[in-house]
Design an enzyme around this catalytic site. Structure first.
Site, PDB file in Angstrom:
ATOM      1  N   CYS A   2       8.762  28.165 -50.316  1.00 47.11           N
ATOM      2  CA  CYS A   2      10.155  28.128 -50.738  1.00 47.11           C
ATOM      3  C   CYS A   2      11.064  28.027 -49.519  1.00 47.11           C
ATOM      4  O   CYS A   2      10.711  28.453 -48.423  1.00 47.11           O
ATOM      5  CB  CYS A   2      10.489  29.399 -51.517  1.00 47.11           C
ATOM      6  SG  CYS A   2       9.274  29.845 -52.772  1.00 47.11           S
ATOM      7  N   ARG A  27       9.802  20.550 -48.758  1.00 38.75           N
ATOM      8  CA  ARG A  27       8.834  21.601 -49.047  1.00 38.75           C
ATOM      9  C   ARG A  27       8.526  21.684 -50.539  1.00 38.75           C
ATOM     10  O   ARG A  27       7.536  22.284 -50.926  1.00 38.75           O
ATOM     11  CB  ARG A  27       9.362  22.944 -48.549  1.00 38.75           C
ATOM     12  CG  ARG A  27       9.641  22.970 -47.061  1.00 38.75           C
ATOM     13  CD  ARG A  27      10.587  24.084 -46.693  1.00 38.75           C
ATOM     14  NE  ARG A  27       9.949  25.374 -46.658  1.00 38.75           N
ATOM     15  CZ  ARG A  27       9.449  25.952 -45.567  1.00 38.75           C
ATOM     16  NH1 ARG A  27       9.512  25.321 -44.413  1.00 38.75           N
ATOM     17  NH2 ARG A  27       8.906  27.136 -45.604  1.00 38.75           N
ATOM     18  N   TRP A  75       9.524  27.990 -55.571  1.00 39.48           N
ATOM     19  CA  TRP A  75       8.380  27.614 -56.395  1.00 39.48           C
ATOM     20  C   TRP A  75       8.024  28.838 -57.243  1.00 39.48           C
ATOM     21  O   TRP A  75       7.889  29.938 -56.729  1.00 39.48           O
ATOM     22  CB  TRP A  75       7.173  27.263 -55.539  1.00 39.48           C
ATOM     23  CG  TRP A  75       7.086  25.864 -55.044  1.00 39.48           C
ATOM     24  CD1 TRP A  75       7.021  25.469 -53.743  1.00 39.48           C
ATOM     25  CD2 TRP A  75       6.999  24.666 -55.822  1.00 39.48           C
ATOM     26  NE1 TRP A  75       6.920  24.104 -53.661  1.00 39.48           N
ATOM     27  CE2 TRP A  75       6.900  23.581 -54.919  1.00 39.48           C
ATOM     28  CE3 TRP A  75       6.997  24.397 -57.190  1.00 39.48           C
ATOM     29  CZ2 TRP A  75       6.804  22.263 -55.344  1.00 39.48           C
ATOM     30  CZ3 TRP A  75       6.908  23.080 -57.608  1.00 39.48           C
ATOM     31  CH2 TRP A  75       6.804  22.040 -56.693  1.00 39.48           C
ATOM     32  N   ASN A 101      10.439  34.734 -49.922  1.00 43.05           N
ATOM     33  CA  ASN A 101       9.251  33.880 -49.971  1.00 43.05           C
ATOM     34  C   ASN A 101       8.021  34.773 -49.915  1.00 43.05           C
ATOM     35  O   ASN A 101       7.951  35.678 -49.079  1.00 43.05           O
ATOM     36  CB  ASN A 101       9.201  32.917 -48.774  1.00 43.05           C
ATOM     37  CG  ASN A 101      10.276  31.850 -48.838  1.00 43.05           C
ATOM     38  OD1 ASN A 101      10.954  31.709 -49.841  1.00 43.05           O
ATOM     39  ND2 ASN A 101      10.425  31.116 -47.759  1.00 43.05           N
ATOM     40  N   GLY A 102       7.034  34.506 -50.746  1.00 42.42           N
ATOM     41  CA  GLY A 102       5.803  35.286 -50.720  1.00 42.42           C
ATOM     42  C   GLY A 102       5.457  35.804 -52.104  1.00 42.42           C
ATOM     43  O   GLY A 102       6.133  35.507 -53.097  1.00 42.42           O
ATOM     44  N   GLU A 487     -18.024  22.671 -41.032  1.00 42.00           N
ATOM     45  CA  GLU A 487     -16.665  22.445 -40.549  1.00 42.00           C
ATOM     46  C   GLU A 487     -16.457  23.071 -39.170  1.00 42.00           C
ATOM     47  O   GLU A 487     -15.801  22.480 -38.308  1.00 42.00           O
ATOM     48  CB  GLU A 487     -15.647  23.019 -41.550  1.00 42.00           C
ATOM     49  CG  GLU A 487     -14.201  22.869 -41.143  1.00 42.00           C
ATOM     50  CD  GLU A 487     -13.731  21.428 -41.037  1.00 42.00           C
ATOM     51  OE1 GLU A 487     -12.658  21.217 -40.429  1.00 42.00           O
ATOM     52  OE2 GLU A 487     -14.416  20.522 -41.545  1.00 42.00           O
ATOM     53  N   LYS A 491     -15.275  20.842 -35.979  1.00 40.18           N
ATOM     54  CA  LYS A 491     -14.085  21.117 -35.171  1.00 40.18           C
ATOM     55  C   LYS A 491     -14.453  21.245 -33.697  1.00 40.18           C
ATOM     56  O   LYS A 491     -13.744  20.748 -32.824  1.00 40.18           O
ATOM     57  CB  LYS A 491     -13.396  22.402 -35.644  1.00 40.18           C
ATOM     58  CG  LYS A 491     -12.584  22.233 -36.886  1.00 40.18           C
ATOM     59  CD  LYS A 491     -11.380  21.320 -36.659  1.00 40.18           C
ATOM     60  CE  LYS A 491     -10.971  20.630 -37.924  1.00 40.18           C
ATOM     61  NZ  LYS A 491     -11.845  19.558 -38.386  1.00 40.18           N
ATOM     62  N   GLU A 494     -15.153  17.794 -32.329  1.00 39.92           N
ATOM     63  CA  GLU A 494     -13.966  16.946 -32.266  1.00 39.92           C
ATOM     64  C   GLU A 494     -13.105  17.250 -31.047  1.00 39.92           C
ATOM     65  O   GLU A 494     -12.629  16.325 -30.373  1.00 39.92           O
ATOM     66  CB  GLU A 494     -13.120  17.142 -33.523  1.00 39.92           C
ATOM     67  CG  GLU A 494     -13.678  16.453 -34.765  1.00 39.92           C
ATOM     68  CD  GLU A 494     -12.800  16.691 -35.971  1.00 39.92           C
ATOM     69  OE1 GLU A 494     -12.559  15.728 -36.715  1.00 39.92           O
ATOM     70  OE2 GLU A 494     -12.339  17.840 -36.170  1.00 39.92           O
ATOM     71  N   HIS A 510     -36.837  25.165 -40.357  1.00 42.39           N
ATOM     72  CA  HIS A 510     -37.420  23.844 -40.585  1.00 42.39           C
ATOM     73  C   HIS A 510     -36.974  22.856 -39.506  1.00 42.39           C
ATOM     74  O   HIS A 510     -36.729  21.691 -39.806  1.00 42.39           O
ATOM     75  CB  HIS A 510     -37.059  23.345 -41.986  1.00 42.39           C
ATOM     76  CG  HIS A 510     -37.611  24.187 -43.077  1.00 42.39           C
ATOM     77  ND1 HIS A 510     -38.811  23.916 -43.708  1.00 42.39           N
ATOM     78  CD2 HIS A 510     -37.158  25.341 -43.637  1.00 42.39           C
ATOM     79  CE1 HIS A 510     -39.050  24.848 -44.612  1.00 42.39           C
ATOM     80  NE2 HIS A 510     -38.064  25.722 -44.591  1.00 42.39           N
ATOM     81  N   LYS A 615      -6.455   9.723 -36.696  1.00 42.37           N
ATOM     82  CA  LYS A 615      -6.129  10.600 -37.814  1.00 42.37           C
ATOM     83  C   LYS A 615      -6.596  10.009 -39.146  1.00 42.37           C
ATOM     84  O   LYS A 615      -7.113  10.716 -39.999  1.00 42.37           O
ATOM     85  CB  LYS A 615      -4.615  10.840 -37.845  1.00 42.37           C
ATOM     86  CG  LYS A 615      -4.173  11.864 -38.878  1.00 42.37           C
ATOM     87  CD  LYS A 615      -4.671  13.245 -38.514  1.00 42.37           C
ATOM     88  CE  LYS A 615      -4.192  14.306 -39.470  1.00 42.37           C
ATOM     89  NZ  LYS A 615      -4.840  15.598 -39.213  1.00 42.37           N
TER      90      LYS A 615
END
Length: 620
Positions: A2, A27, A75, A101-102, A487, A491, A494, A510, A615
């Site tokens: 928000c 937003r 929101w 917000n939250g 992941e 990272k 990358e 294995h 990207k």
């Protein structure tokens, strides 16, 4: 997240607040409002469900008078979008006004307590309890800033809060709790500004202070005073935001990658706000666009993506099976169309791609479309090609992700797939009201706990220094933590150029076990998710071969700590055990992102633009 705006100065506040909120419209939101206070302390509120244009039309140019005010775009989480549920919210007497917000995780017991004490509520929101808590403290003799401090001391969760009170004309107070919402204080010439993000301020000032966790600011036209959680005055010097728009976009961070890692709690909140409804519990994907009758007829789910998005899809597969009770499979987008996939009109195909322009994913989507599947996409970029091909879209709402290595879009994709699986389960009748409540309870806690995980950055940076000369790193996980291990390895590859592999821990014997020696760090994800005991066995096997073990463990798990050389602690996610375990990847992936970032820094790498990477991959 928000949008928040605030102004204290000599000009009329209303037009400035509306202008600031317009700069935060990117937003997303479903209602908007402003509150303006005049010199005598009278507070007038104007708010409406829908877009800012609707509020502006309602005002017809007649803004509430006054030179101090606050504004908000919301929101929905507690209570659907409506005029009553829109922020700002007043106390019983109209003496205190709040925007927020939250998610207040313990708002129900607080509301019951306030109702018993005679307070009257007019909305369904969790935010309204703040106005009443502050009102009580002021009536007890507290100043506005101390009343806000007392209120946030009673809250669970992560928050950004801004308030005014009739007892202190010309004063705005603001607080930040946790990492799920930013608060920026802007310094003008005889006027001050408050916002949730820099774009709302940049047309007025380039001098700003970013609030720290549990810091409270008292703002007047003359300046700002800052206090910590104990009420001690804190000296904060405004920093000059560069005119260079790229540097300005980084805010207080050295690199975009770090900024995007650290803003993940807020990004997670953006993704779930307005979709995860906590009182009453439900999932609202009204903008999805997929026809309900086709969702009800789905008998199978296929997910695909590339790189980080494929890892999110792997987690999503488990969500569709465990939540919606549908058989599901996952594939790499570039391989999908080469295997002559067996899909039909009763197959739900979900593509995951942060940019929505990756050519392999687009080609896979075309193939699914040709075969008659119901096609949905999870995407971060409105209007991207994937959203034009798909029958429906779940947008991530993360804002631009500048660093080449994706971080915040993974967390958002996981949350979006979780909500989508819940939605499909509800539509198909396999998820009832009690189960919805169980599933959403830990999701409400996730943003603040993710913030807690990120507060361990300094410890992770020290560990990165110890690891940065390694030539190979092995990441191990089981179940939902296997994609997280992949992941973590991705990272590290990358951004630091270290060779790393992510493996299902059961596969270690294995093949990969042959590589383990004292020079081979092994990152073992051993959180309490149902696979922890088996992960302990893997750790023992690594230690027996002199491997250097870094364990990700649930806070307080000393047994895991005793078997590892180093431990990265992950907060315990409360809630019904099975549902909480489903969301643990959100908490375990963030420390691995920080580890890769800091290892890359120690190695002198360009973390925002790693060599050879782009990207968005637009050629096969």
């Amino acid at each position: 997240m928000c949008g928040i705006a605030g102004y204290a100065g000599t000009r009329e506040a209303g037009p400035i607040l509306i202008d600031s909120l317009q700069k935060l419209e990117y937003r997303g939101y479903d209602s908007a409002g402003i509150a303006v206070m005049d010199a005598e302390g009278r507070i007038r509120v104007a708010k409406a469900a829908g877009k800012l244009s609707g509020l502006i039309a309602r005002l017809e140019g007649a803004y509430p008078p006054g030179t101090t005010g606050i504004g908000h775009t919301r929101w929905a989480t507690h209570g659907r979008p409506s005029d009553e549920n829109a922020h700002p919210h007043l106390d019983c007497h109209g003496d205190v006004v709040v925007i927020h917000n939250g998610i207040i995780e313990n708002f129900q017991p607080l509301k019951r307590e306030l109702l018993a004490a005679g307070h009257r509520f007019v909305s369904e929101t969790d935010t309204e309890v703040l106005a009443h808590l502050i009102e009580d403290a002021i009536e007890g003799g507290a100043t506005l800033v101390d009343a806000l401090r007392a209120a946030i001391g009673r809250l669970q969760g992560a928050h950004a809060i801004v308030a005014m009170a009739r007892s202190e004309p010309g004063v705005i107070v603001a607080a930040r709790v946790g990492n799920a919402g930013g608060v920026v204080i802007g310094y003008g010439d005889g006027e001050m500004f408050v916002a949730s993000d820099l774009p709302a301020l940049l047309s007025h000032t380039r001098s700003a202070v970013f609030l720290h966790d549990r810091e409270v600011a008292r703002v007047t036209a003359e300046g700002a005073e800052f206090r910590d959680a104990e009420g001690r005055v804190v000296e904060r010097e405004p920093q000059t935001v560069p005119y260079d728009p790229v540097a300005a976009a980084k805010g207080p961070y050295k690199h975009f990658m770090l900024k995007e890692i650290m803003e993940q709690p807020e990004c997670l909140m953006d993704t779930i706000s307005g979709r995860a409804l906590f009182d009453p519990p439900g999932v609202s994907l009204d903008d999805l666009g997929a026809p309900m009758e086709r969702l009800r007829a789905v008998s199978r789910v296929v997910l695909f993506g590339m790189g980080t998005s494929m890892h999110a899809a792997m987690i999503g597969r488990a969500y569709f099976e465990r939540i919606a009770r549908l058989p599901a499979e996952v594939d790499n987008s570039s391989e999908f169309r080469y295997r002559d996939p067996v899909i039909d009109e009763n197959t739900l195909v979900v593509s995951v791609a942060q940019s929505g322009e990756t050519v392999d994913t687009l080609e896979a989507m075309h193939e699914a479309k040709r075969r008659g599947a119901l096609l949905l996409t999870v995407c971060n970029v409105p209007g991207a090609q994937s959203t034009r091909i798909a029958d429906g879209t779940v947008y991530l709402r993360c804002g631009p992700e500048i660093a080449v290595a994706s971080t915040k879009t993974l967390v958002a994709s996981v949350a979006a797939l979780y909500l989508l699986a819940c939605h499909v389960g509800i539509v198909r009748g396999t998820v009832g009201p009690d189960r919805v409540r169980e599933l959403l309870e830990p999701l409400a806690l996730a943003p603040s706990l993710l913030g807690e995980a990120l507060r361990r950055e300094r410890e992770i940076a020290a560990l990165a220094h110890r690891m940065h000369k390694a030539e190979h790193v092995l990441f191990l996980g089981r179940g939902l933590q296997y994609p997280v291990a992949m992941e973590g390895a991705l990272k590290l590859k990358e951004v630091s150029y270290i060779h790393a592999e992510g493996y299902p821990a059961g596969e270690m014997k294995h093949g990969p076990i042959a590589l383990i020696d004292e020079r081979m760090p092994v990152v073992a994800i051993a959180v309490q998710d149902g696979t922890r005991d088996k992960m302990l066995s893997n750790i023992e096997q690594v230690r027996a071969r002199d491997g250097f073990v870094i364990a990700l463990a649930t806070e307080g798990d000393e047994e895991v700590a005793s078997k590892a050389d180093e431990v990265i602690w992950v907060p315990r996610l409360r809630g019904e055990a099975g549902a909480a375990a489903l969301l643990l990847p959100i908490l375990t992936v963030a420390p691995l992102q920080l580890l890769a970032y800091h290892i890359a820094l120690w190695r002198g790498c360009d973390v925002d633009q790693p060599r050879n990477l782009a990207k968005t991959v637009t050629v096969e």
